[in-house]
Design a protein around this motif. Structure first.
Motif, PDB file in Angstrom:
ATOM      1  N   UNK A  25       0.840  -1.197   0.000  1.00 19.59           N
ATOM      2  CA  UNK A  25       0.000   0.000   0.000  1.00 19.59           C
ATOM      3  C   UNK A  25       0.878   1.251   0.000  1.00 19.59           C
ATOM      4  N   UNK A  26       1.121   1.845  -1.149  1.00 20.27           N
ATOM      5  CA  UNK A  26       1.987   3.029  -1.233  1.00 20.27           C
ATOM      6  C   UNK A  26       1.380   4.292  -0.636  1.00 20.27           C
ATOM      7  N   UNK A  27       0.138   4.208  -0.151  1.00 19.13           N
ATOM      8  CA  UNK A  27      -0.477   5.357   0.521  1.00 19.13           C
ATOM      9  C   UNK A  27      -0.541   5.158   2.031  1.00 19.13           C
ATOM     10  N   UNK A  28       0.289   4.257   2.565  1.00 25.16           N
ATOM     11  CA  UNK A  28       0.308   3.964   4.002  1.00 25.16           C
ATOM     12  C   UNK A  28       1.585   4.453   4.646  1.00 25.16           C
ATOM     13  N   UNK A  29       1.460   5.078   5.833  1.00 26.86           N
ATOM     14  CA  UNK A  29       2.604   5.331   6.708  1.00 26.86           C
ATOM     15  C   UNK A  29       2.265   4.818   8.096  1.00 26.86           C
ATOM     16  N   UNK A  30       3.288   4.425   8.825  1.00 32.22           N
ATOM     17  CA  UNK A  30       3.128   3.885  10.174  1.00 32.22           C
ATOM     18  C   UNK A  30       3.870   4.785  11.145  1.00 32.22           C
ATOM     19  N   UNK A  31       3.192   5.173  12.205  1.00 25.83           N
ATOM     20  CA  UNK A  31       3.798   5.983  13.273  1.00 25.83           C
ATOM     21  C   UNK A  31       4.014   5.117  14.508  1.00 25.83           C
ATOM     22  N   UNK A  32       5.204   5.225  15.104  1.00 30.67           N
ATOM     23  CA  UNK A  32       5.493   4.531  16.366  1.00 30.67           C
ATOM     24  C   UNK A  32       6.317   5.449  17.265  1.00 30.67           C
ATOM     25  N   UNK A  33       6.430   5.034  18.522  1.00 32.49           N
ATOM     26  CA  UNK A  33       7.095   5.905  19.502  1.00 32.49           C
ATOM     27  C   UNK A  33       7.936   5.098  20.473  1.00 32.49           C
ATOM     28  N   UNK A  34       8.900   5.763  21.085  1.00 33.79           N
ATOM     29  CA  UNK A  34       9.677   5.178  22.176  1.00 33.79           C
ATOM     30  C   UNK A  34       9.130   5.609  23.543  1.00 33.79           C
ATOM     31  N   UNK A  35       8.023   6.352  23.539  1.00 33.85           N
ATOM     32  CA  UNK A  35       7.498   6.907  24.790  1.00 33.85           C
ATOM     33  C   UNK A  35       6.836   5.871  25.682  1.00 33.85           C
ATOM     34  N   UNK A  36       6.232   4.848  25.095  1.00 30.89           N
ATOM     35  CA  UNK A  36       5.366   3.948  25.851  1.00 30.89           C
ATOM     36  C   UNK A  36       6.096   2.688  26.302  1.00 30.89           C
ATOM     37  N   UNK A  37       6.197   1.692  25.441  1.00 33.09           N
ATOM     38  CA  UNK A  37       6.809   0.421  25.842  1.00 33.09           C
ATOM     39  C   UNK A  37       8.294   0.572  26.179  1.00 33.09           C
ATOM     40  N   UNK A  38       8.970   1.537  25.540  1.00 32.53           N
ATOM     41  CA  UNK A  38      10.388   1.756  25.820  1.00 32.53           C
ATOM     42  C   UNK A  38      10.611   2.734  26.979  1.00 32.53           C
ATOM     43  N   UNK A  39       9.532   3.296  27.522  1.00 32.95           N
ATOM     44  CA  UNK A  39       9.597   4.131  28.728  1.00 32.95           C
ATOM     45  C   UNK A  39      10.456   5.386  28.559  1.00 32.95           C
ATOM     46  N   UNK A  40      10.416   5.997  27.360  1.00 32.95           N
ATOM     47  CA  UNK A  40      11.213   7.200  27.111  1.00 32.95           C
ATOM     48  C   UNK A  40      10.327   8.417  26.842  1.00 32.95           C
ATOM     49  N   UNK A  41       9.197   8.499  27.539  1.00 37.86           N
ATOM     50  CA  UNK A  41       8.259   9.602  27.292  1.00 37.86           C
ATOM     51  C   UNK A  41       8.904  10.960  27.497  1.00 37.86           C
ATOM     52  N   UNK A  42       9.773  11.072  28.472  1.00 39.07           N
ATOM     53  CA  UNK A  42      10.404  12.355  28.752  1.00 39.07           C
ATOM     54  C   UNK A  42      11.516  12.714  27.787  1.00 39.07           C
ATOM     55  N   UNK A  43      12.024  11.733  27.052  1.00 40.30           N
ATOM     56  CA  UNK A  43      13.110  11.993  26.106  1.00 40.30           C
ATOM     57  C   UNK A  43      12.585  12.509  24.771  1.00 40.30           C
ATOM     58  N   UNK A  44      11.384  12.067  24.367  1.00 42.55           N
ATOM     59  CA  UNK A  44      10.728  12.479  23.128  1.00 42.55           C
ATOM     60  C   UNK A  44      11.441  11.943  21.886  1.00 42.55           C
ATOM     61  N   UNK A  45      11.117  10.718  21.519  1.00 44.05           N
ATOM     62  CA  UNK A  45      11.654  10.112  20.305  1.00 44.05           C
ATOM     63  C   UNK A  45      10.579   9.238  19.678  1.00 44.05           C
ATOM     64  N   UNK A  46      10.368   9.421  18.386  1.00 42.26           N
ATOM     65  CA  UNK A  46       9.408   8.606  17.663  1.00 42.26           C
ATOM     66  C   UNK A  46       9.882   8.402  16.244  1.00 42.26           C
TER      67      UNK A  46
END
Length: 383
Positions: A214-235
């Motif tokens: 699907x060339x019209x799809x993008x996926x967003x993920x984050x390090x804030x939740x499972x990686x416990x880096x919410x205060x660092x801000x990386x996605x």
């Protein structure tokens, strides 16, 4: 200097009209006072020791700018996920990247479609882009109504947002449902699959292969939740090269700090710690879900690090106040329900006590019968 010369009494600077239209991002009134913070979907456990060490080392070189586009993290993600580096963009959390997506693909006259209720930052970012939000109600099971969402797509729709697992309800679209939805979306409409909580859903590797179909799809993920880096801000964002190129063009220079990048690279490599975190959260989520249903509450299954308690005859604000009285901040969505972030066992017990009749034998027995620690993870007060 006279008032006339200084400009005193004249009109003051006024923000753009759309600023007046922005909804406010909510916050639990008890968040700064509670013993257990279960209102922001943060991890109650600290980041990986490897991530902490990498960030501490990076701080020593804070006199230097980070790489322009988070090059080390891009390379690590591409290698881990089997993608080209041109298919990966990184930024200061997935929220910042979503803002870039909308800046590149939505504007005045365009429509951005998403389920509602979903992530409360969506209408804020869509409004800032100058586009119009089209909100499609969740179904009776608190899930995305994908058929209704397809019907709501018009010639003005440029972006569709799928929050999966959905925040705040925790409900999950199976991979087949996502594929079926994508098959019915016009190719010129960009679909953003927001997977901030995907690690807790047990399906973190399932959607990446969809990018080739699907060339019209993008996926967003984050390090804030499972990686416990919410205060660092990386996605990070995964997508076709041309889409990623456009998103990078609208990115601010040096958008990912060197400290956040160092922590994210190390956290990505520490898979054992990630698996331990996910197992601890999933186990506590199952316990709290079971106990809430034992109290007669209808709670949908969750693929996130939180549970959704529909109002079920009790006002969300009343539940929030009761939990605050027991030392837990939760997030109330008035007229809809309450989201409770999974925390250590003591936090779960406090929520149960708030929702049960005070001092009942059932709660007292439960309190004595359950563990309060988890292997190789801290159980500090914040959740």
């Amino acid at each position: 200097m006279s008032n006339e010369q200084s400009g005193a009494g004249e009109a003051t600077p006024r923000p753009r009209t759309l600023v007046q239209m922005l909804p406010s991002y909510s916050r639990s009134p008890a968040a700064g006072k509670a013993r257990w913070v279960a209102s922001s979907n943060e991890s109650w456990m600290s980041p990986s020791p490897a991530a902490l060490a990498a960030m501490a080392d990076s701080v020593q070189r804070s006199n230097r700018y980070p790489s322009l586009a988070g090059d080390r993290l891009v390379a690590a993600l591409a290698d881990t996920l089997g993608l080209s580096e041109t298919q990966v963009a990184v930024g200061a959390g997935s929220l910042a990247l979503l803002g870039q997506v909308l800046a590149a693909f939505a504007g005045p006259g365009d429509e951005v479609l998403y389920a509602w209720r979903s992530y409360e930052a969506y209408p804020i970012l869509v409004t800032l882009a100058g586009a119009r939000s089209v909100e499609v109600p969740l179904d009776a099971a608190h899930r995305h109504d994908t058929a209704a969402m397809r019907r709501a797509i018009t010639e003005r729709t440029t972006v569709v947002l799928l929050c999966n697992p959905n925040n705040p309800t925790g409900t999950v679209l199976a991979i087949g449902e996502v594929e079926s939805f994508l098959a019915g979306v016009p190719g010129h409409v960009l679909v953003v699959l927001d997977e901030a909580y995907v690690e807790f859903s047990g399906s973190s590797g399932d959607t990446v292969p969809l990018l080739t179909k699907h060339p019209n799809l993008v996926i967003l993920r984050t390090f804030s939740k499972a990686h416990a880096l919410a205060g660092a801000r990386a996605g990070y964002l995964l997508g076709p090269e041309d889409v990623v190129r456009a998103i990078r063009k609208v990115a601010p220079p040096f958008g990912l700090s060197a400290v956040a990048e160092a922590g994210a690279v190390a956290a990505l490599a520490d898979t054992d710690y990630l698996l331990g975190t996910v197992a601890a959260v999933s186990g506590e989520r199952e316990f709290l879900h079971r106990e809430l249903e034992a109290l007669g509450l209808r709670v949908p299954d969750s693929g996130g690090n939180f549970l959704w308690i529909p109002e079920n005859g009790r006002r969300a604000a009343d539940i929030e106040r009761a939990c605050a009285a027991h030392g837990v901040s939760v997030r109330a969505f008035d007229g809809e329900g309450v989201r409770v972030t999974i925390g250590p066992r003591q936090a779960s017990l406090a929520v149960l006590a708030a929702l049960d009749e005070p001092g009942t034998a059932r709660c007292a027995e439960t309190r004595q019968a359950v563990p309060t620690t988890y292997p190789h993870h801290s159980t500090g007060g914040a959740s």
